[in-house]
Motif scaffolding. Sequence first.
Motif, short mmCIF file in Angstrom:
data_model
loop_
_atom_site.label_atom_id
_atom_site.label_comp_id
_atom_site.label_asym_id
_atom_site.label_seq_id
_atom_site.Cartn_x
_atom_site.Cartn_y
_atom_site.Cartn_z
N LYS A 6 -27.54 4.28 28.99
CA LYS A 6 -26.69 4.25 30.18
C LYS A 6 -25.97 2.91 30.29
N LYS A 7 -26.70 1.80 30.07
CA LYS A 7 -26.10 0.47 30.14
C LYS A 7 -25.03 0.31 29.08
N SER A 8 -25.30 0.80 27.87
CA SER A 8 -24.32 0.73 26.79
C SER A 8 -23.07 1.51 27.13
N SER A 9 -23.26 2.68 27.76
CA SER A 9 -22.11 3.51 28.16
C SER A 9 -21.27 2.83 29.22
N VAL A 10 -21.92 2.19 30.18
CA VAL A 10 -21.21 1.47 31.24
C VAL A 10 -20.44 0.30 30.65
N THR A 11 -21.08 -0.44 29.74
CA THR A 11 -20.42 -1.59 29.11
C THR A 11 -19.21 -1.13 28.29
N ARG A 12 -19.38 -0.04 27.57
CA ARG A 12 -18.29 0.51 26.77
C ARG A 12 -17.09 0.86 27.65
N GLN A 13 -17.38 1.46 28.81
CA GLN A 13 -16.30 1.82 29.72
C GLN A 13 -15.62 0.58 30.28
N GLN A 43 -18.94 -12.22 25.46
CA GLN A 43 -18.60 -12.90 24.23
C GLN A 43 -17.80 -11.97 23.33
N ALA A 44 -16.77 -12.50 22.68
CA ALA A 44 -15.91 -11.66 21.85
C ALA A 44 -16.70 -10.92 20.78
N GLY A 45 -17.70 -11.59 20.21
CA GLY A 45 -18.50 -10.95 19.17
C GLY A 45 -19.27 -9.74 19.66
N SER A 46 -19.57 -9.72 20.96
CA SER A 46 -20.33 -8.61 21.52
C SER A 46 -19.54 -7.31 21.54
N LEU A 47 -18.21 -7.43 21.50
CA LEU A 47 -17.38 -6.23 21.50
C LEU A 47 -17.65 -5.38 20.26
N TYR A 48 -18.01 -6.05 19.16
CA TYR A 48 -18.19 -5.33 17.91
C TYR A 48 -19.44 -4.45 17.91
N TYR A 49 -20.30 -4.63 18.89
CA TYR A 49 -21.43 -3.73 19.05
C TYR A 49 -20.95 -2.34 19.47
N HIS A 50 -19.84 -2.32 20.20
CA HIS A 50 -19.31 -1.06 20.74
C HIS A 50 -18.11 -0.54 19.95
N PHE A 51 -17.29 -1.44 19.41
CA PHE A 51 -16.10 -1.06 18.63
C PHE A 51 -16.04 -1.94 17.40
N ASN A 52 -15.89 -1.34 16.23
CA ASN A 52 -15.96 -2.14 15.01
C ASN A 52 -14.67 -2.87 14.67
N LYS A 64 -8.02 8.25 25.34
CA LYS A 64 -8.44 8.43 26.73
C LYS A 64 -7.23 8.67 27.63
N SER A 65 -6.14 7.98 27.35
CA SER A 65 -4.93 8.17 28.14
C SER A 65 -4.45 9.62 28.07
#
Length: 205
Positions: A6-13, A43-52, A64-65
């Motif tokens: 759930k936390k990962s989904s919220v962060t991704r959104q 942190q910019a590097g943390s974005l890569y956990y969700h998007f490569n 999504k649009s």
Amino acid sequence: MTNTIKKSSVTRQLILDAAAKKLSQHGYHGTYLKDIAESINMQAGSLYYHFNSKEALVQEVLNKSVHLIRDIVEYEVEQLAKAPSFPDLLRAAIRGHLIAILRHSDYTLASIRNYGQVPETVHNAAQPDRDAYENFWRDLFEQAEKDGVIRTGVDKHLLRLAIFGSMNWASIWYVDSGASVEAIAQSQADLFLNGCYVDGEHRAV
């Protein structure tokens, strides 16, 4: 495990929302992952956990649009009575598209502004969803022509592009116009259904 998902989904959104806002404001080439991350205290590097990659993130924003627009248009059409007329269908579709464009402007502007800027791989990956939505409009006009409710010989491709252009660019002037979404939808539908010319026989006196 459920809380982690759930936390990962919220962060991704949150990332998607931030990316849509930056893309709508600065375009593909002016949007950087570090700026997206900073805007949500990440942190910019943390974005890569969700998007490569930046491309993967942008592709999801574009998808999504289109999904937002399609879902709202489908909802508006579903509210009509059984076997609706072409004018009612057109009004509902325009209303749904405008609701999406004007109430979810970060996503829709990101799509409008960046579709021609993104790399070819992103463009090609986003195209099927875009085609699926546009097919709704193609089918709408094809059926209208078969039913004899629009003039034979009307260039349906140009008609669709004209309607899309009118709806999409409302996002640029909407706030300053002071008009409601409903008023803009009614006005645009009336213009395409009835035109603006009054011949001498029907001219008001």
